[in-house]
Design a protein around this motif. Structure first.
Motif, PDB file in Angstrom:
ATOM      1  N   SER A 144      -0.040  -2.307  -5.736  1.00 29.24           N
ATOM      2  CA  SER A 144       1.147  -3.129  -5.960  1.00 29.24           C
ATOM      3  C   SER A 144       2.313  -2.565  -5.172  1.00 29.24           C
ATOM      4  O   SER A 144       2.324  -1.385  -4.802  1.00 29.24           O
ATOM      5  CB  SER A 144       1.489  -3.165  -7.449  1.00 29.24           C
ATOM      6  N   LEU A 145       3.286  -3.401  -4.944  1.00 29.32           N
ATOM      7  CA  LEU A 145       4.490  -2.958  -4.253  1.00 29.32           C
ATOM      8  C   LEU A 145       5.164  -1.836  -5.028  1.00 29.32           C
ATOM      9  O   LEU A 145       5.634  -0.861  -4.443  1.00 29.32           O
ATOM     10  CB  LEU A 145       5.443  -4.133  -4.046  1.00 29.32           C
ATOM     11  N   GLU A 146       5.186  -1.943  -6.343  1.00 32.18           N
ATOM     12  CA  GLU A 146       5.817  -0.916  -7.173  1.00 32.18           C
ATOM     13  C   GLU A 146       5.085   0.423  -7.040  1.00 32.18           C
ATOM     14  O   GLU A 146       5.706   1.476  -6.906  1.00 32.18           O
ATOM     15  CB  GLU A 146       5.855  -1.359  -8.641  1.00 32.18           C
TER      16      GLU A 146
ATOM     17  N   PHE B 270       3.299   1.357  -4.474  1.00 24.88           N
ATOM     18  CA  PHE B 270       3.576   1.839  -3.126  1.00 24.88           C
ATOM     19  C   PHE B 270       4.941   2.504  -3.074  1.00 24.88           C
ATOM     20  O   PHE B 270       5.112   3.587  -2.509  1.00 24.88           O
ATOM     21  CB  PHE B 270       3.505   0.683  -2.126  1.00 24.88           C
ATOM     22  N   ARG B 271       5.938   1.871  -3.680  1.00 24.61           N
ATOM     23  CA  ARG B 271       7.283   2.460  -3.701  1.00 24.61           C
ATOM     24  C   ARG B 271       7.296   3.798  -4.424  1.00 24.61           C
ATOM     25  O   ARG B 271       8.002   4.718  -4.018  1.00 24.61           O
ATOM     26  CB  ARG B 271       8.270   1.489  -4.348  1.00 24.61           C
TER      27      ARG B 271
ATOM     28  N   LEU C 196       1.259  -8.873   4.998  1.00 19.25           N
ATOM     29  CA  LEU C 196       1.050  -9.013   3.563  1.00 19.25           C
ATOM     30  C   LEU C 196      -0.056 -10.023   3.322  1.00 19.25           C
ATOM     31  O   LEU C 196      -0.155 -11.036   4.009  1.00 19.25           O
ATOM     32  CB  LEU C 196       2.337  -9.477   2.876  1.00 19.25           C
TER      33      LEU C 196
END
Length: 135
Positions: A98-100, A102-103, A91
């Protein structure tokens, strides 16, 4: 995305194989049922011919089954490798996604796999295949 597209294409190819198998088996059953109306001599000849056709078809299925098994094994390996590679990513502060986001992309991939597994030929798939979809 290209790896998911390749996976989808592989699953569609496998599905087509099972669709062809189903059609061929229906045809064999129709031919077998038709032999019941023949006299004994013609029935025996027709049944022997049908058995030969079925044996030839079975032989061709053995090689197709080996290819399907190999493709599924490769797909499972690829997904395992991708998961391992993702878990090893470092990381940093300059992440472009963003992580969101990516999810969401991962969930979209899982949805593709769910759609494939929900088709008639994969409804009874085992837990290994369902695990790919994140279920």
């Amino acid at each position: 995305v290209s790896s998911i597209d390749g996976f989808i294409q592989t699953m569609q190819t496998i599905s087509q194989c099972f669709t062809g198998l189903q059609a061929q088996l229906r045809d064999f059953l129709k031919q077998q049922a038709a032999t019941k109306n023949l006299d004994k001599k013609n029935r025996l000849i027709t049944e022997a011919t049908l058995k030969h056709k079925m044996d030839v078809y079975y032989g061709s299925l053995k090689s197709k089954a080996a290819k399907i098994r190999e493709r599924i094994t490769n797909a499972l390996q690829v997904f395992g490798d991708v998961e391992l590679q993702i878990s090893c990513l470092h990381l940093n502060d300059q992440v472009e996604i963003s992580l969101e986001a990516f999810r969401q992309q991962v969930e979209q991939g899982h949805e593709y796999v769910r759609q494939i597994l929900d088709c008639d030929h994969f409804k009874d798939s085992g837990p290994e295949m369902r695990a790919i979809a994140g279920d």
